[in-house]
Design a protein around this motif. Sequence first.
Motif, mmCIF file in Angstrom:
data_model
loop_
_atom_site.group_PDB
_atom_site.id
_atom_site.type_symbol
_atom_site.label_atom_id
_atom_site.label_comp_id
_atom_site.label_asym_id
_atom_site.label_seq_id
_atom_site.Cartn_x
_atom_site.Cartn_y
_atom_site.Cartn_z
ATOM 1 N N ASN B 110 0.816 -1.213 0.000
ATOM 2 C CA ASN B 110 0.000 0.000 0.000
ATOM 3 C C ASN B 110 0.850 1.263 0.000
ATOM 4 O O ASN B 110 0.565 2.225 -0.705
ATOM 5 N N LEU B 111 1.926 1.210 0.783
ATOM 6 C CA LEU B 111 2.841 2.346 0.812
ATOM 7 C C LEU B 111 3.499 2.549 -0.543
ATOM 8 O O LEU B 111 3.603 3.660 -1.052
ATOM 9 N N LYS B 113 2.484 1.745 -3.417
ATOM 10 C CA LYS B 113 1.581 2.215 -4.466
ATOM 11 C C LYS B 113 1.148 3.657 -4.270
ATOM 12 O O LYS B 113 0.703 4.300 -5.203
ATOM 13 N N LYS B 114 1.251 4.139 -3.028
ATOM 14 C CA LYS B 114 0.689 5.456 -2.765
ATOM 15 C C LYS B 114 1.706 6.533 -2.392
ATOM 16 O O LYS B 114 1.374 7.709 -2.372
ATOM 17 N N VAL B 115 2.913 6.134 -2.048
ATOM 18 C CA VAL B 115 3.872 7.119 -1.566
ATOM 19 C C VAL B 115 5.182 6.966 -2.327
ATOM 20 O O VAL B 115 5.632 5.852 -2.569
ATOM 21 N N ALA B 116 5.769 8.093 -2.710
ATOM 22 C CA ALA B 116 7.065 8.057 -3.372
ATOM 23 C C ALA B 116 8.154 8.204 -2.317
ATOM 24 O O ALA B 116 8.188 9.184 -1.595
ATOM 25 N N PHE B 117 9.001 7.208 -2.199
ATOM 26 C CA PHE B 117 10.159 7.293 -1.313
ATOM 27 C C PHE B 117 11.141 6.245 -1.809
ATOM 28 O O PHE B 117 10.742 5.335 -2.542
ATOM 29 N N ARG B 119 12.751 3.065 -2.394
ATOM 30 C CA ARG B 119 12.246 1.745 -2.008
ATOM 31 C C ARG B 119 13.248 0.937 -1.207
ATOM 32 O O ARG B 119 12.881 0.011 -0.490
ATOM 33 N N ALA B 292 5.393 -0.321 -8.003
ATOM 34 C CA ALA B 292 4.015 0.129 -7.794
ATOM 35 C C ALA B 292 3.070 -0.550 -8.782
ATOM 36 O O ALA B 292 1.899 -0.740 -8.502
ATOM 37 N N GLU B 293 3.608 -0.904 -9.945
ATOM 38 C CA GLU B 293 2.794 -1.539 -10.966
ATOM 39 C C GLU B 293 2.646 -3.030 -10.718
ATOM 40 O O GLU B 293 1.609 -3.617 -10.978
ATOM 41 N N LEU B 295 2.771 -4.726 -7.919
ATOM 42 C CA LEU B 295 2.112 -5.211 -6.702
ATOM 43 C C LEU B 295 0.606 -5.307 -6.891
ATOM 44 O O LEU B 295 0.021 -4.537 -7.613
#
Lengths: 396, 295
Positions: B110-111, B113-117, B119, B292-293, B295
């Motif tokens: 979830n992180l 997919k929703k947050v840029a940091f 990895r 992100a894609e 998952l």
Amino acid sequence: MSSTAAPAIEVHEVSKRFHVFKERPSTIKQRLLTSRARAVDFWALRDIDLEIGEGTTFGLIGHNGSGKTTLLKCIAGILRPTSGTIRQRGRLAALLELGAGFHQELTGRENVYLNAAFLGLSRRQTEGVFDEIVAFAGLEDFIDNEVKFYSSGMLVRLGFAVAVHVDPDVLLIDEVLAVGDEAFQAKCLDRIRTFQHEGRTIVLVTHALDTVIDICDRAAMLHHGELHAIGMPDDVVREMRYVLLGVTDPNFVPEEGTREAEIAEVQIVPPDGSPQGRILRGDTFTIAVDVRQNEPVDDLDVDFAVLDGATNYPVLDARTSRAGLDLGRFDKKRVRFRIEGFPYDPGKYWVTVGLSSRETGHLYHVQTQRYLFEVTDAPRIQDRVDVSVGVEVDDL
Amino acid sequence: MAATTQTVERTSESPHLRVGERLRVLVAHREILANLVRKELKVKYVASVLGAVWSLLNPLVYLAVFTFVTRVLGNGLPDYPVYLLSGLLAWNLFNASTIGGSRSVIDNANLVKKVAFPREILPLAAIGVALVDYGLQLLVLLVFIVATVGLHVPDLVLLPLAFVALLVFTVALTLWVAAVNVRYRDVGHLLNIGMLVWFWVTPIVYASGLVQQHLGDRTILKVLYFCNPLTAVVEGMHRALYVVETPAGGTSATWVMPLGSLALILLAVLVASMIFLRFTWGSFFARSGDFAEEL
């Protein structure tokens, strides 16, 4: 506004393709047995070109699946474009979700620090605004409780409170801020206005078209992954409304007539009279049409029709002649149609307003599906109310 | 605000890792790492009365049980608890990091997919948690050693060297399994089995001196045995922490070789691990843009 400054965000010919797997190979075994042919290409974005000026607020609209969020994620660096480039200046924070990283077992305080770190705040910065965050969320008494004991409303408030205390140059906001009750949303809009005054660049993805008109400097509409319209919010929103209609008739003219008489203004007045008021199912509300006669007209007939926003099917209409009214000659008049209890399902409805001749049917001025209102369901009762309960005992 | 604005450019190119630049990015995001490690530790121990004491209890129980068992059953290896734990703690660090790290990206879908940091922070946080446990447990072991047999100072220099080699190798492998596991979920299962085999290939429970004796003068097999980086690390730990005079004519518990040779082997492991890390980090970095894609 910022013609001299370089744009904060430049999107240049960006496309994004997703492989949609009918049956996605997620293990090595499946991968060996599956050919790549099962993947179907889906273009979420195609050749998008955009520039967003520094310090401006940009609205991004489009129906579900039009690629708004994908574009936002590409700008944020969460997704990688399949082709094209995105250039972005300054520190960026993306609010795609409230309370990212929140963990049930941690206290409110610990979650604030964790969430703030994800939004780019340092520990010291967070300490500086911590009391403000807690006060904003109104959770002073619960901040050291584990959030598993919070109600969903409290969680949203806390996530929101952290989100609005971020300190970026560029702020990307997805639908997330559309949560909570009305008072909360008003608070949110206030906060966005503050961000605007502070000169931050804001990109807003939303379904609330009126919000776009209210606060955005520019807007763009995506349609099936393509840039359908870009420009002033008013124009883009109008275009969006036409597309929402599913207009396929190339001869569709939103406005026509010879204008001996003209529609000056149309207002849809909710029961409480305020322009922001809601219309609930069963409410009585008014459609007020201001008419101006440019030339003397003797046989003016004013009519309106309400059409279902989803099906375009007319559900309601009325005209002054049918009500036995003769308007006569005048300079300017207001005709109020009062709808006594709107019986249809919650949803969006279009209003078409027309001025015509009673005798010949000649059109003076028609605005086809120019106005939109939304009917919401009566709110569910969430607080405990006293319900009297009768008790009976029967001998068997 | 405008004076130091940096420009980021995102393209379709899968990004190429520049170590220095990326390190600066990671350092800039260290708060996320610290917060994630803190969160994991908190979640791990929050509902327990004793909290982190559990982490200390683990080696204490080992020490007590094996001290008792070796007293009762007579001599296997002298001071066996120390021998066992000096290797086992290092193994636990390695095992917990790779297993935890392999799940880190998936578990935080979830992180991602929703947050840029960056990895990398996710597997690094798993390693961070394992490191905290390791630190606490090593402390217990050191206290025990000082209280019972005492430390052997010249050999102790191998401890930091073995530790650093272990850490670099662990980070390298963890990054790799974390990235691959996103695409192919059975890597996690494979890893569990692999770790079981790996554990017994490494001289943790048994005496490496015996292996040396068995292999005799078959040099190739000996070299092969030390190709396992964990063997070198565990041997380093044994040498640093476990000091027992070998009785004349008896079999040494540890591999017999000069201190300098072992140090050289560890140095080689360290260098090889760094090259491995450069490779796996690059691969993780290139893949991370698509997490992100996937998952």
